[in-house]
Design an enzyme around this catalytic site. Structure first.
Site, PDB file in Angstrom:
ATOM      1  N   THR A  57       0.941  -1.398  -0.231  1.00  0.00           N
ATOM      2  CA  THR A  57      -0.019  -0.421  -0.176  1.00  0.00           C
ATOM      3  C   THR A  57       1.048   1.291  -0.139  1.00  0.00           C
ATOM      4  O   THR A  57       1.223   1.054   0.697  1.00  0.00           O
ATOM      5  CB  THR A  57      -0.605   0.066   1.170  1.00  0.00           C
ATOM      6  OG1 THR A  57      -2.200   0.881   1.106  1.00  0.00           O
ATOM      7  CG2 THR A  57       0.114   0.161   2.287  1.00  0.00           C
TER       8      THR A  57
ATOM      9  N   ASN B 191      -0.879   3.945   1.402  1.00  0.00           N
ATOM     10  CA  ASN B 191      -0.958   4.438   2.814  1.00  0.00           C
ATOM     11  C   ASN B 191      -0.457   4.485   3.874  1.00  0.00           C
ATOM     12  O   ASN B 191      -1.186   3.248   4.872  1.00  0.00           O
ATOM     13  CB  ASN B 191      -2.216   4.832   2.632  1.00  0.00           C
ATOM     14  CG  ASN B 191      -4.027   4.927   3.158  1.00  0.00           C
ATOM     15  OD1 ASN B 191      -3.193   5.656   4.631  1.00  0.00           O
ATOM     16  ND2 ASN B 191      -4.597   5.772   2.968  1.00  0.00           N
TER      17      ASN B 191
ATOM     18  N   LYS C 259      -2.900   3.142   6.363  1.00  0.00           N
ATOM     19  CA  LYS C 259      -4.013   1.835   6.461  1.00  0.00           C
ATOM     20  C   LYS C 259      -2.485   0.844   7.354  1.00  0.00           C
ATOM     21  O   LYS C 259      -3.167   0.016   7.866  1.00  0.00           O
ATOM     22  CB  LYS C 259      -3.573   0.968   5.166  1.00  0.00           C
ATOM     23  CG  LYS C 259      -5.198   1.900   4.548  1.00  0.00           C
ATOM     24  CD  LYS C 259      -5.407   1.536   2.650  1.00  0.00           C
ATOM     25  CE  LYS C 259      -5.296   0.147   2.753  1.00  0.00           C
ATOM     26  NZ  LYS C 259      -5.925   0.762   1.009  1.00  0.00           N
TER      27      LYS C 259
ATOM     28  N   GLU D 273      -3.946  -0.396 -11.298  1.00  0.00           N
ATOM     29  CA  GLU D 273      -5.052  -0.754 -10.774  1.00  0.00           C
ATOM     30  C   GLU D 273      -6.501  -0.949 -12.538  1.00  0.00           C
ATOM     31  O   GLU D 273      -6.719  -0.514 -13.610  1.00  0.00           O
ATOM     32  CB  GLU D 273      -5.548   0.257 -10.426  1.00  0.00           C
ATOM     33  CG  GLU D 273      -5.225   0.238  -9.202  1.00  0.00           C
ATOM     34  CD  GLU D 273      -6.287   1.021  -7.747  1.00  0.00           C
ATOM     35  OE1 GLU D 273      -7.452   1.209  -8.095  1.00  0.00           O
ATOM     36  OE2 GLU D 273      -5.554   1.059  -6.716  1.00  0.00           O
TER      37      GLU D 273
ATOM     38  N   ASP E 254      -8.397  -2.571  -0.463  1.00  0.00           N
ATOM     39  CA  ASP E 254      -8.716  -1.945  -1.149  1.00  0.00           C
ATOM     40  C   ASP E 254      -9.965  -1.488  -0.261  1.00  0.00           C
ATOM     41  O   ASP E 254     -10.720  -2.646  -0.109  1.00  0.00           O
ATOM     42  CB  ASP E 254      -8.568  -1.838  -2.619  1.00  0.00           C
ATOM     43  CG  ASP E 254      -7.749  -1.575  -3.722  1.00  0.00           C
ATOM     44  OD1 ASP E 254      -7.681  -0.423  -3.852  1.00  0.00           O
ATOM     45  OD2 ASP E 254      -6.956  -2.026  -3.129  1.00  0.00           O
TER      46      ASP E 254
ATOM     47  N   PHE F  86      -6.923   9.308   8.628  1.00  0.00           N
ATOM     48  CA  PHE F  86      -6.300   9.470   7.278  1.00  0.00           C
ATOM     49  C   PHE F  86      -7.467  10.164   5.844  1.00  0.00           C
ATOM     50  O   PHE F  86      -8.684   9.671   6.991  1.00  0.00           O
ATOM     51  CB  PHE F  86      -5.439   8.723   6.820  1.00  0.00           C
ATOM     52  CG  PHE F  86      -6.406   7.611   6.490  1.00  0.00           C
ATOM     53  CD1 PHE F  86      -6.493   7.269   5.619  1.00  0.00           C
ATOM     54  CD2 PHE F  86      -5.631   7.087   7.562  1.00  0.00           C
ATOM     55  CE1 PHE F  86      -6.816   5.666   5.786  1.00  0.00           C
ATOM     56  CE2 PHE F  86      -6.535   5.377   7.848  1.00  0.00           C
ATOM     57  CZ  PHE F  86      -7.078   4.966   6.648  1.00  0.00           C
TER      58      PHE F  86
ATOM     59  N   LYS G  10     -11.383   3.450  16.765  1.00  0.00           N
ATOM     60  CA  LYS G  10     -11.338   3.368  15.800  1.00  0.00           C
ATOM     61  C   LYS G  10     -11.720   1.957  14.621  1.00  0.00           C
ATOM     62  O   LYS G  10     -12.577   1.036  14.972  1.00  0.00           O
ATOM     63  CB  LYS G  10     -10.660   4.303  14.277  1.00  0.00           C
ATOM     64  CG  LYS G  10     -11.079   3.579  13.139  1.00  0.00           C
ATOM     65  CD  LYS G  10     -10.268   4.607  12.222  1.00  0.00           C
ATOM     66  CE  LYS G  10     -10.750   4.156  10.614  1.00  0.00           C
ATOM     67  NZ  LYS G  10      -9.669   5.037   9.817  1.00  0.00           N
TER      68      LYS G  10
ATOM     69  N   HIS H 164     -14.000  -1.227   8.937  1.00  0.00           N
ATOM     70  CA  HIS H 164     -14.002  -1.574   7.574  1.00  0.00           C
ATOM     71  C   HIS H 164     -13.273  -2.721   8.055  1.00  0.00           C
ATOM     72  O   HIS H 164     -12.448  -3.954   7.215  1.00  0.00           O
ATOM     73  CB  HIS H 164     -14.925  -1.274   6.363  1.00  0.00           C
ATOM     74  CG  HIS H 164     -13.694  -0.054   6.647  1.00  0.00           C
ATOM     75  ND1 HIS H 164     -13.762   1.287   7.480  1.00  0.00           N
ATOM     76  CD2 HIS H 164     -12.952   0.318   5.950  1.00  0.00           C
ATOM     77  CE1 HIS H 164     -12.511   2.052   6.866  1.00  0.00           C
ATOM     78  NE2 HIS H 164     -12.325   1.507   5.792  1.00  0.00           N
TER      79      HIS H 164
HETATM   80  P1  ITT Z   1      -3.182   2.361  -1.624  1.00  0.00           P
HETATM   81  O1  ITT Z   1      -3.848   1.922  -2.987  1.00  0.00           O
HETATM   82  O2  ITT Z   1      -1.764   1.962  -2.805  1.00  0.00           O
HETATM   83  O3  ITT Z   1      -3.516   0.936  -0.743  1.00  0.00           O
HETATM   84  P2  ITT Z   1      -5.309   4.447  -0.941  1.00  0.00           P
HETATM   85  O4  ITT Z   1      -5.328   5.696  -0.513  1.00  0.00           O
HETATM   86  O5  ITT Z   1      -5.231   4.852  -2.168  1.00  0.00           O
HETATM   87  O6  ITT Z   1      -4.106   3.160  -0.883  1.00  0.00           O
HETATM   88  P3  ITT Z   1      -7.453   2.942  -1.036  1.00  0.00           P
HETATM   89  O7  ITT Z   1      -7.645   2.665  -2.489  1.00  0.00           O
HETATM   90  O8  ITT Z   1      -7.723   1.491   0.040  1.00  0.00           O
HETATM   91  O9  ITT Z   1      -6.260   3.502  -0.178  1.00  0.00           O
HETATM   92  O10 ITT Z   1      -8.362   3.886  -0.243  1.00  0.00           O
HETATM   93  C1  ITT Z   1      -9.288   4.388  -1.375  1.00  0.00           C
HETATM   94  C2  ITT Z   1      -9.559   6.438  -0.424  1.00  0.00           C
HETATM   95  O11 ITT Z   1     -10.334   5.769   0.290  1.00  0.00           O
HETATM   96  C3  ITT Z   1      -8.307   6.457   0.131  1.00  0.00           C
HETATM   97  O12 ITT Z   1      -8.062   7.587  -0.132  1.00  0.00           O
HETATM   98  C4  ITT Z   1      -8.226   6.456   1.610  1.00  0.00           C
HETATM   99  O13 ITT Z   1      -7.541   7.187   1.766  1.00  0.00           O
HETATM  100  C5  ITT Z   1      -9.802   6.050   1.591  1.00  0.00           C
HETATM  101  N1  ITT Z   1      -9.590   5.553   2.430  1.00  0.00           N
HETATM  102  C6  ITT Z   1      -9.560   4.061   3.011  1.00  0.00           C
HETATM  103  N2  ITT Z   1      -9.716   3.647   3.679  1.00  0.00           N
HETATM  104  C7  ITT Z   1     -10.154   4.797   4.869  1.00  0.00           C
HETATM  105  C8  ITT Z   1     -10.437   5.186   6.638  1.00  0.00           C
HETATM  106  O14 ITT Z   1     -10.192   3.774   7.157  1.00  0.00           O
HETATM  107  N3  ITT Z   1     -10.690   6.402   6.464  1.00  0.00           N
HETATM  108  C9  ITT Z   1      -9.764   7.332   5.809  1.00  0.00           C
HETATM  109  N4  ITT Z   1     -10.242   7.088   4.455  1.00  0.00           N
HETATM  110  C10 ITT Z   1     -10.043   6.131   4.056  1.00  0.00           C
END
Ligand code: ITT
Length: 214
Positions: free
Chosen positions: A7, A9, A12, A36, A68, A152, A193, A198
């Site tokens: 990831t 992020n 995460k 993707e 994801d 985040f 949290k 989820h």
């Molecule tokens: P990766 O795909 O590289 O893992 P990403 O930030 O794009 O990183 P996701 O595709 O899982 O991760 O998430 C899609 C968006 O939703 C992304 O902008 C996240 O910041 C947001 N998101 C996912 N889970 C979240 C959470 O628990 N709280 C707040 N925002 C979340």
């Protein structure tokens, strides 16, 4: 044995690390640029990214995790959903609040229903030639204003539904054994949290499929 979490992020990673630490599994971030696929299915996205990264695992018996997530807002027909990252980059949380400005009621239950949303996460884990997939959902609603603090992404504007004594989410407006009392994820700690998340639900389910208690 290392669990590599692929990831970009760091939020995460922190949440996954906290969860897996209870099972003595160390989590390391795996930096890999995957393409993707264009689809509205989180599972297809996760499995495609996993498949692309498997040949690049440092040790063949390490575990590789892809997870994801997306925010699905009912009144916006599930938007931003799989486009959540793009929506966050272009609109930001304030843009989402603006899109929903007209969705407001003085009645708290009606207001919650108008602004209902859910986070969904699909986690896919590869280990020793086998892939396991699990899903986690966190129902809730979008707040009227954002909070600053923890978390985040959409955390500043997402209020999780209350939970009953078994940790199951209750319908909007029902008081539960556990509640953030209207505070979005961004205003509570990461540990708090986790009870609603989820991501934590998807990872717990993954571990239970793997016969390690989640
Ligand atoms: P990766 O795909 O590289 O893992 P990403 O930030 O794009 O990183 P996701 O595709 O899982 O991760 O998430 C899609 C968006 O939703 C992304 O902008 C996240 O910041 C947001 N998101 C996912 N889970 C979240 C959470 O628990 N709280 C707040 N925002 C979340």
């Amino acid at each position: 044995m290392t669990l590599w979490f692929m990831t970009t992020n760091e939020g995460k990673v922190a949440e996954a690390r906290e969860h897996f630490s209870h099972f003595g599994i160390p989590v390391r971030q795996f930096e890999f640029e995957a393409t993707e696929p264009q689809t509205d299915d989180l599972e297809i996205v996760a499995l495609s990214k996993l498949e692309q990264a498997i040949p690049h695992l440092p040790e063949p018996d390490d575990m590789l995790l892809v997870e994801d997530a997306g925010l699905f807002i009912d009144s916006l027909n599930g938007f931003p959903g799989v486009y959540s990252s793009y929506a966050l980059e272009t609109l930001g949380v304030q843009g989402v609040l603006t899109l929903m400005k007209h969705l407001e009621s003085k009645d708290p239950i009606q207001d919650g229903n108008l602004r209902s949303a859910e986070f969904r996460a699909v986690a896919a884990l590869y280990h020793n030639g086998e892939t396991t997939v699990a899903e986690g959902v966190c129902p809730g609603r979008i707040s009227h204003s954002s909070v600053e603090g923890e978390g985040f992404g959409f955390d500043p504007i997402f209020i999780p539904a209350d939970l009953d004594a078994d940790g199951e989410a209750l319908p909007v407006g029902e008081m539960g054994d556990r509640s953030t009392h209207g505070t979005p994820f961004g205003g509570i700690t990461m540990e708090e949290k986790q009870h609603y998340s989820h991501r934590r639900r998807a990872l717990s389910s993954l571990l239970s499929h793997l016969d390690i208690r989640g």
